[in-house]
Write a protein that holds these residues in place. Structure first.
Motif, PDB file in Angstrom:
ATOM      1  N   ALA A 197      71.015   0.806  89.035  1.00  0.00           N
ATOM      2  CA  ALA A 197      70.095   0.108  88.125  1.00  0.00           C
ATOM      3  C   ALA A 197      69.936  -1.359  88.509  1.00  0.00           C
ATOM      4  N   ILE A 198      68.760  -1.896  88.236  1.00  0.00           N
ATOM      5  CA  ILE A 198      68.532  -3.341  88.299  1.00  0.00           C
ATOM      6  C   ILE A 198      68.839  -3.863  86.909  1.00  0.00           C
ATOM      7  N   ILE A 199      69.787  -4.796  86.812  1.00  0.00           N
ATOM      8  CA  ILE A 199      70.181  -5.325  85.504  1.00  0.00           C
ATOM      9  C   ILE A 199      69.227  -6.460  85.137  1.00  0.00           C
ATOM     10  N   LEU A 200      68.505  -6.278  84.046  1.00  0.00           N
ATOM     11  CA  LEU A 200      67.541  -7.299  83.626  1.00  0.00           C
ATOM     12  C   LEU A 200      68.152  -8.266  82.606  1.00  0.00           C
ATOM     13  N   PHE A 201      69.174  -7.783  81.887  1.00  0.00           N
ATOM     14  CA  PHE A 201      69.940  -8.686  81.009  1.00  0.00           C
ATOM     15  C   PHE A 201      71.309  -8.084  80.768  1.00  0.00           C
TER      16      PHE A 201
ATOM     17  N   ASN B 254      71.511  -5.580  76.709  1.00  0.00           N
ATOM     18  CA  ASN B 254      71.722  -4.458  77.631  1.00  0.00           C
ATOM     19  C   ASN B 254      70.396  -3.862  78.132  1.00  0.00           C
ATOM     20  N   ILE B 255      69.735  -4.608  78.994  1.00  0.00           N
ATOM     21  CA  ILE B 255      68.432  -4.182  79.524  1.00  0.00           C
ATOM     22  C   ILE B 255      68.583  -3.868  81.010  1.00  0.00           C
ATOM     23  N   TRP B 256      68.279  -2.646  81.358  1.00  0.00           N
ATOM     24  CA  TRP B 256      68.329  -2.281  82.785  1.00  0.00           C
ATOM     25  C   TRP B 256      67.226  -1.296  83.127  1.00  0.00           C
ATOM     26  N   VAL B 257      66.909  -1.245  84.404  1.00  0.00           N
ATOM     27  CA  VAL B 257      65.783  -0.442  84.849  1.00  0.00           C
ATOM     28  C   VAL B 257      66.141   0.236  86.176  1.00  0.00           C
ATOM     29  N   ARG B 258      65.631   1.433  86.369  1.00  0.00           N
ATOM     30  CA  ARG B 258      65.771   2.139  87.656  1.00  0.00           C
ATOM     31  C   ARG B 258      64.374   2.474  88.156  1.00  0.00           C
ATOM     32  N   GLU B 259      64.045   1.964  89.307  1.00  0.00           N
ATOM     33  CA  GLU B 259      62.721   2.254  89.868  1.00  0.00           C
ATOM     34  C   GLU B 259      62.646   3.707  90.313  1.00  0.00           C
TER      35      GLU B 259
END
Ligand code: MG
Length: 255
Positions: free
Chosen positions: A52-56, A249-254
């Motif tokens: 994951a890319i951690i956004l926050f 707790n914001i994360w994203v997976r492309e």
């Protein structure tokens, strides 16, 4: 000679086809490559997986900027959470995304006041196509005993998709959104090749099931697509007077 060869090969191909049909094997339909990437899942469903890319992560807004002018994000970070600062407007990610899986958590303050759309309103723009509220908004709102139009309640794709359920928790409690966003694809002439689709789990409950959007979400009027590329993810500072929400707790997976 030529004719004979053609007839012979036609016969041979025919018999081979029949042979192949008779002798079909399980392996014929097995796909072995490419091998899907191994990803270590988080200890709980909320923890970010390894890719994951951690956004926050509770520390800072380094991944975020003000939507209005691209300057560093000015919302408040304290005790591991972000709180909307309505003086500064929407914030968005520095990174741009196409399709992705997103997790985030939000909380309406326990002392929330107001009613309808003016009670704990924020939003997650799954793709921010411009300034202000331009884009595709997954609504954030206090929808616990708070009546409003159902296509504008928490879990709605604003004014397009009514949530399939209302699993909203009380103000003061943390809530989760898990989203699968399939970004729209456009042809070279700007027409829509594939519309956007969104699947949303709200507190683990499916509320949008691969919903096909008609275009960006609009406050007024009928949606219509306009071609765009990869976009930031944007969080809304709504203009109502109620107490500001928090995120963590914001994360994203492309994808
Ligand atoms: Mg909103």
């Amino acid at each position: 000679m030529m004719k004979k060869t053609i007839i012979l090969s036609a016969l041979l191909a025919g018999s081979m086809m029949a042979f192949a049909q008779e002798k079909a094997k399980p392996e014929d339909t097995e796909i072995w490559e490419p091998i899907p990437k191994v990803v270590t899942p988080g200890a709980t469903f909320r923890d970010a997986p390894s890719d994951a890319i951690i956004l926050f992560d509770g520390k800072n807004l380094d991944e975020w900027v003000q939507n209005s002018d691209g300057s560093p994000a000015k919302w408040d970070v304290k005790d591991g959470i972000i709180t909307v600062n309505k003086n500064y407007g929407n914030i968005e990610t520095k990174r741009k995304f196409n399709s992705y899986q997103l997790h985030l958590e939000w909380r309406v303050p326990a002392n929330i006041t107001g009613s309808g759309q003016a009670r704990g309103n924020s939003g997650v723009f799954l793709a921010s196509t411009g300034k202000g509220d331009a884009g595709y908004e997954l609504q954030v709102l206090d929808s616990y005993n708070n009546k409003t139009y159902v296509n504008g309640m928490a879990g709605s794709l604003y004014k397009q998709a009514i949530p399939l359920a209302n699993p909203g928790r009380k103000p003061g409690e943390w809530q989760t959104y898990d989203v699968i966003w399939n970004a729209p694809v456009f042809n070279e002439d700007g027409t829509v090749k594939t519309p956007a689709h969104a699947t949303v789990f709200f507190n683990g409950v499916l509320v949008e099931n691969n919903f096909e959007l008609k275009g960006p979400t609009l406050y007024i009027g009928k949606p219509q697509y306009k071609a765009h590329g990869a976009c930031p993810i944007k969080l809304q500072a709504h203009g109502d007077k109620s107490e500001p929400l928090s995120f963590r707790n914001i994360w994203v997976r492309e994808l």
